[in-house]
Design a protein around this motif. Structure first.
Motif, PDB file in Angstrom:
ATOM      1  N   ILE A  12     -19.966  32.182 -17.028  1.00 42.99           N
ATOM      2  CA  ILE A  12     -20.825  31.362 -17.876  1.00 42.99           C
ATOM      3  C   ILE A  12     -21.266  30.095 -17.152  1.00 42.99           C
ATOM      4  N   ILE A 102     -15.033  24.771 -23.522  1.00 45.02           N
ATOM      5  CA  ILE A 102     -15.307  26.189 -23.699  1.00 45.02           C
ATOM      6  C   ILE A 102     -14.021  26.849 -24.190  1.00 45.02           C
ATOM      7  N   THR A 104     -12.721  30.017 -27.256  1.00 44.32           N
ATOM      8  CA  THR A 104     -12.910  31.471 -27.351  1.00 44.32           C
ATOM      9  C   THR A 104     -13.004  31.932 -28.796  1.00 44.32           C
ATOM     10  N   PRO A 154     -17.410  31.163 -27.069  1.00 47.43           N
ATOM     11  CA  PRO A 154     -18.039  32.434 -26.728  1.00 47.43           C
ATOM     12  C   PRO A 154     -17.141  33.577 -27.181  1.00 47.43           C
ATOM     13  N   THR A 157     -18.256  38.000 -23.262  1.00 48.24           N
ATOM     14  CA  THR A 157     -19.427  37.648 -22.470  1.00 48.24           C
ATOM     15  C   THR A 157     -19.462  38.498 -21.204  1.00 48.24           C
ATOM     16  N   THR A 199     -22.359  39.444 -25.396  1.00 52.33           N
ATOM     17  CA  THR A 199     -23.438  38.476 -25.177  1.00 52.33           C
ATOM     18  C   THR A 199     -23.586  38.214 -23.691  1.00 52.33           C
ATOM     19  N   ALA A 201     -24.169  36.205 -20.368  1.00 52.13           N
ATOM     20  CA  ALA A 201     -23.778  34.849 -20.007  1.00 52.13           C
ATOM     21  C   ALA A 201     -24.967  33.900 -19.956  1.00 52.13           C
ATOM     22  N   VAL A 204     -25.507  32.653 -23.458  1.00 52.30           N
ATOM     23  CA  VAL A 204     -24.478  31.680 -23.827  1.00 52.30           C
ATOM     24  C   VAL A 204     -24.775  30.339 -23.158  1.00 52.30           C
ATOM     25  N   HIS A 223     -19.738  28.875 -32.338  1.00 54.72           N
ATOM     26  CA  HIS A 223     -19.685  30.031 -31.449  1.00 54.72           C
ATOM     27  C   HIS A 223     -21.094  30.393 -31.008  1.00 54.72           C
ATOM     28  N   ILE A 224     -21.186  30.914 -29.793  1.00 49.21           N
ATOM     29  CA  ILE A 224     -22.477  31.292 -29.224  1.00 49.21           C
ATOM     30  C   ILE A 224     -22.386  32.759 -28.847  1.00 49.21           C
ATOM     31  N   THR A 225     -23.005  33.587 -29.676  1.00 46.83           N
ATOM     32  CA  THR A 225     -22.950  35.025 -29.452  1.00 46.83           C
ATOM     33  C   THR A 225     -24.299  35.649 -29.790  1.00 46.83           C
ATOM     34  N   THR A 285     -24.539  33.637 -36.570  1.00 49.42           N
ATOM     35  CA  THR A 285     -25.003  32.691 -35.545  1.00 49.42           C
ATOM     36  C   THR A 285     -25.900  31.598 -36.113  1.00 49.42           C
TER      37      THR A 285
END
Length: 345
Positions: A12, A102, A104, A154, A157, A199, A201, A204, A223-225, A285
């Motif tokens: 990432i 970062i 999880t 994330p 990833t 997702t 990288a 993300v 969260h970033i997915t 999201t």
């Protein structure tokens, strides 16, 4: 912006560094300079230090602190313990306006009924120490004073240098493609119908970059997915297509095996399987979309899988195989192929 990335050569963080450099940000990376996968982008300042050693980090940054220099944002990509984050609170409190940890998505509590995971979903992982330590790191940050923070979670990833799989593929991502192309059994967990979110990288990293400097992102977790959830069978099918298999070849090679059997054959994988991958994971999201207007995950998995296979094909030295995992898959395949044959007698 003036951005410091602790790391900068990982899956990432290398994508984040590339996007920040492309945007024209002033970029500093702290790492050991050992990664052959992701060289720093042109123009980035690189400080070589052990980012897991608080003393080494502070020594590397001492000159900036004495001069009163600050970073608009620090993105911490290599902290895996609460002790590390506690040291970071002291290290960066006077050096940055925003500290981004970062964490999880594996820290979310699993459930026995389907649910969309939101940032307010309870956090607990009874099986996986990695997720528990990341959660404890979050808690240290939340309890800190004087360091404006944002937590990014994330989930699974992947990217050019990482082909996702259920297990036995992390250190040697080519393993699954090698098995596919050799005609070996493709071992899929359960009956292959659990939904799993993966997702790219780059997507993300784009979300993280959009959070930097955002007042609304301070003091929140996000969260970033992707919004794309595939079954495990669907995920492996797309990898197989990228590897050049027909759907008929894939169907002939795929073999469903219970997660319990995988853990029995590879006990070290118990945390990752029982605490994460055997459960469906589909994410809401809306928070990242609200915090970063215009952001969405743009790389569908069929495109991302093809990119990853091409990356490995470009250099044969990348095509290493985990022989222990290979042997484990072969062992399970013999047992379950025989079980299916006997069940049909």
């Amino acid at each position: 912006m003036r951005i410091l990335i602790v790391g900068g050569t990982g899956l990432i963080s290398s994508e984040l560094a590339a996007l920040a450099a492309e945007r024209g940000d002033s970029l500093t990376l702290i790492n050991r300079g050992n990664s052959p996968v992701a060289p720093p982008p042109a123009g980035a300042e690189v400080i070589h230090a052990d980012a897991t050693d608080a003393g080494a980090m502070r020594a590397a940054l001492r000159g900036r602190q004495l001069r009163g220099e600050r970073f608009d944002a620090v993105v911490q990509c290599v902290a895996f313990t609460p002790e590390h984050v506690a040291e970071d609170v002291e290290t960066f409190a006077r050096l940055t306006d925003q500290y981004v940890l970062i964490a999880t998505g594996a820290s979310y509590r699993t459930a026995e009924r389907f649910q969309f995971l939101t940032e307010e979903t309870g956090q607990e992982n009874l099986y996986w120490e990695y997720a528990r330590l990341k959660l404890a790191a979050e808690q240290v940050l939340r309890a800190s004073a004087g360091l404006p923070w944002t937590i990014v979670r994330p989930a699974h990833t992947y990217g050019p240098s990482k082909i996702p799989a259920f297990t036995g593929n992390s250190r040697h991502p080519w393993t699954i493609v090698d098995r596919m192309r050799r005609g070996a059994d493709i071992v899929i967990p359960g009956d292959g119908t659990a939904l799993w979110t993966i997702t790219h990288a780059r997507d993300v990293a784009a979300g993280i970059l959009g959070l930097l400097g955002s007042p609304d992102a301070i003091g929140t977790a996000v969260h970033i997915t992707s919004d794309e959830a595939l079954t495990w069978t669907g995920l492996y099918r797309e990898i197989a297509r990228a590897a050049g298999l027909t759907d008929e070849q894939f169907e002939a090679q795929r073999l469903s095996v219970p997660s319990d059997a995988m853990v029995a054959a590879a006990p070290s994988q118990a945390g990752s399987i029982y605490g994460d991958k055997m459960h469906s994971a589909v994410y809401d999201t809306s928070r990242i979309a609200a915090l970063v207007p215009g952001w969405r995950a743009r790389i569908p998995f069929d495109e991302g899988a093809a990119e990853a296979v091409s990356w490995f094909e470009a250099d044969p030295s990348r095509q290493t195989v985990d022989r222990d995992a290979d042997a484990m898959f072969d062992k399970l395949a013999v047992i379950y192929r025989d079980a299916l044959r006997r069940a049909g007698e």
